[in-house]
Scaffold this motif. Sequence first.
Motif, PDB file in Angstrom:
ATOM      1  N   TYR A  59      -1.991 -11.990  -2.675  1.00 47.20           N
ATOM      2  CA  TYR A  59      -2.465 -11.287  -3.877  1.00 47.20           C
ATOM      3  C   TYR A  59      -1.358 -11.129  -4.920  1.00 47.20           C
ATOM      4  CZ  TYR A  59      -4.510  -8.156  -7.141  1.00 47.20           C
ATOM      5  OH  TYR A  59      -4.973  -7.624  -8.314  1.00 47.20           O
ATOM      6  N   SER A  61      -0.533  -9.582  -8.744  1.00 48.77           N
ATOM      7  CA  SER A  61      -1.016  -8.743  -9.841  1.00 48.77           C
ATOM      8  C   SER A  61      -1.065  -9.478 -11.169  1.00 48.77           C
ATOM      9  CB  SER A  61      -0.107  -7.528 -10.020  1.00 48.77           C
ATOM     10  OG  SER A  61      -0.025  -6.807  -8.847  1.00 48.77           O
ATOM     11  N   SER A  62      -0.150 -10.413 -11.359  1.00 48.52           N
ATOM     12  CA  SER A  62      -0.055 -11.066 -12.677  1.00 48.52           C
ATOM     13  C   SER A  62      -1.045 -12.207 -12.862  1.00 48.52           C
ATOM     14  CB  SER A  62       1.354 -11.608 -12.890  1.00 48.52           C
ATOM     15  OG  SER A  62       2.265 -10.571 -12.782  1.00 48.52           O
ATOM     16  N   MET A  67      -5.185  -7.457 -15.777  1.00 47.35           N
ATOM     17  CA  MET A  67      -4.223  -6.628 -15.055  1.00 47.35           C
ATOM     18  C   MET A  67      -2.877  -6.610 -15.769  1.00 47.35           C
ATOM     19  SD  MET A  67      -5.932  -5.266 -12.735  1.00 47.35           S
ATOM     20  CE  MET A  67      -4.673  -4.295 -11.924  1.00 47.35           C
ATOM     21  N   LYS A  68      -2.493  -7.775 -16.264  1.00 43.57           N
ATOM     22  CA  LYS A  68      -1.195  -7.861 -16.945  1.00 43.57           C
ATOM     23  C   LYS A  68      -1.159  -6.923 -18.151  1.00 43.57           C
ATOM     24  CE  LYS A  68       1.537 -11.790 -17.560  1.00 43.57           C
ATOM     25  NZ  LYS A  68       1.668 -13.252 -17.699  1.00 43.57           N
ATOM     26  N   ASN A  93       4.621  -5.560  -6.089  1.00 44.47           N
ATOM     27  CA  ASN A  93       3.981  -6.862  -6.122  1.00 44.47           C
ATOM     28  C   ASN A  93       4.873  -7.878  -6.848  1.00 44.47           C
ATOM     29  OD1 ASN A  93       1.741  -8.939  -7.050  1.00 44.47           O
ATOM     30  ND2 ASN A  93       0.896  -7.790  -5.342  1.00 44.47           N
ATOM     31  N   ASN A 153      -2.851   0.772  -6.262  1.00 49.78           N
ATOM     32  CA  ASN A 153      -3.508  -0.014  -5.204  1.00 49.78           C
ATOM     33  C   ASN A 153      -2.607  -0.246  -4.003  1.00 49.78           C
ATOM     34  OD1 ASN A 153      -5.863  -0.404  -6.889  1.00 49.78           O
ATOM     35  ND2 ASN A 153      -4.449  -1.603  -8.130  1.00 49.78           N
ATOM     36  N   THR A 229     -10.180  -1.235 -14.343  1.00 49.99           N
ATOM     37  CA  THR A 229      -9.597  -2.183 -13.398  1.00 49.99           C
ATOM     38  C   THR A 229     -10.191  -2.039 -11.988  1.00 49.99           C
ATOM     39  OG1 THR A 229      -7.818  -0.608 -13.098  1.00 49.99           O
ATOM     40  CG2 THR A 229      -7.363  -2.447 -14.541  1.00 49.99           C
ATOM     41  N   HIS A 230     -10.195  -3.152 -11.276  1.00 51.74           N
ATOM     42  CA  HIS A 230     -10.716  -3.214  -9.900  1.00 51.74           C
ATOM     43  C   HIS A 230     -12.130  -2.636  -9.781  1.00 51.74           C
ATOM     44  CE1 HIS A 230      -7.221  -4.960  -8.049  1.00 51.74           C
ATOM     45  NE2 HIS A 230      -6.464  -4.145  -8.765  1.00 51.74           N
TER      46      HIS A 230
END
Length: 391
Positions: A59, A61-62, A67-68, A93, A153, A229-230
């Motif tokens: 996984y 993040s970028s 997300m970025k 991350n 997260n 997000t998410h």
Amino acid sequence: MNKKFLDLGFQPLANEYLNYYNKKQKKYNLKIFFNTKNKLVSISERMSSKKMFTNNYPYRSSMSKTMKSSFKNLSKTIIKKFNPYLLLEIGSNDGALITNFSKKKVVGIEPCLNLAKITKKKGYTTYNEYWDFNLSKKLRNKFKAFDLIYSANTLTHISNLEDVFKSIDNVLSEKGILIIEDPSLLECIKKNSYDQFYNEHIYLFSALSVRNLLEKFSLEIFDIKNLETHGGSLRYYIKRKENKNFKISSRVNMQIQKELRYGLNKYLTYKKFSKRVQNSKRLLLKILKKLKKNSKIIGYGATAKATTILNYCRIDNNYIDFFVDTTPEKINKFMPGKNIKIIKYNKKVLNKIDYVFLGAWNFKREILKKERKYIKNGGKFITHVPFPKIF
Ligand code: TYD
């Protein structure tokens, strides 16, 4: 008392993408519980962190613009509102947040070596370790204290929450601020997104349960922000009770009231959710069965969440030909537990595809924008959120 409300069947580790389809990939029974005392929702199985967060964790993040930019905006807010002297990120991350700060002002904690290497290489202090009390002692000796601790997260991925907060308490300065963000239980229940449950998401937080967890450490939530997000997350701003520098925002009580109105404190709410999840499975399978007869269906976004859906609904390559994804670590591997290959995303991949199942439904906006041409040419998507449908 922990009361079971949902059984999602036998599931592999959600991020265990193998190079070949292994019929015998190890599985566990994923059951979900509600704690009637502290209102915490958690999964039955507790895998060790070492097993889940390996040196080749897939996984990143970028990997998405959403997300970025979320991390970039947050770093601006942090600087403007709190201007921390020294920031600690638990679960840094690939550096989507910390790389927005000056190298001297941040420390990252990242147990997965492949990710820690990325930020180390860029010159950011990164501890390639799991978050626990021993590490907090080490940090205390070296840095004394942090005036801002951030974690997104990550905390819901650690089984021993008591140790998590004790360790934070050990390195948070007197006037320090703790910011945590995780998927929102309320949004999950509302959206029927049962795919938020998998081995890494040991807990699904609500403002109600977080408030209870913090009590023991004399910490309190002073502000809350709802995020997209998410699939819907909550960002909790937390301080020590003695710190009177920040007033408690009315948003905190508003969120708690919202959760109470929805019944997040009652077992019955979860039982009803469980029924809706079973219906969701039936409906999704009905749609796929009907479409499969004369069209081509693929999956978009080989998410950990999709692992839960595929294995719970028993969806294999009899329905979905392959998944596409942009993450290098997932390419040419198989969806955990299923004989469905993941291929590298490219712009032409959706040509000749009739239906696209949105594994990354939480990035719906970003994906629909990217796939305008596919939509213009008559391409359709399938989602299970908030109920299975074609659009
Ligand atoms: P995410 O929903 O964040 O993850 P998880 O359920 O695993 O926690 O992951 C999104 C996945 O979707 C990730 O593997 C990257 C992929 N993706 C694409 O392939 N293309 C895209 O345009 C987007 C937004 C995501």
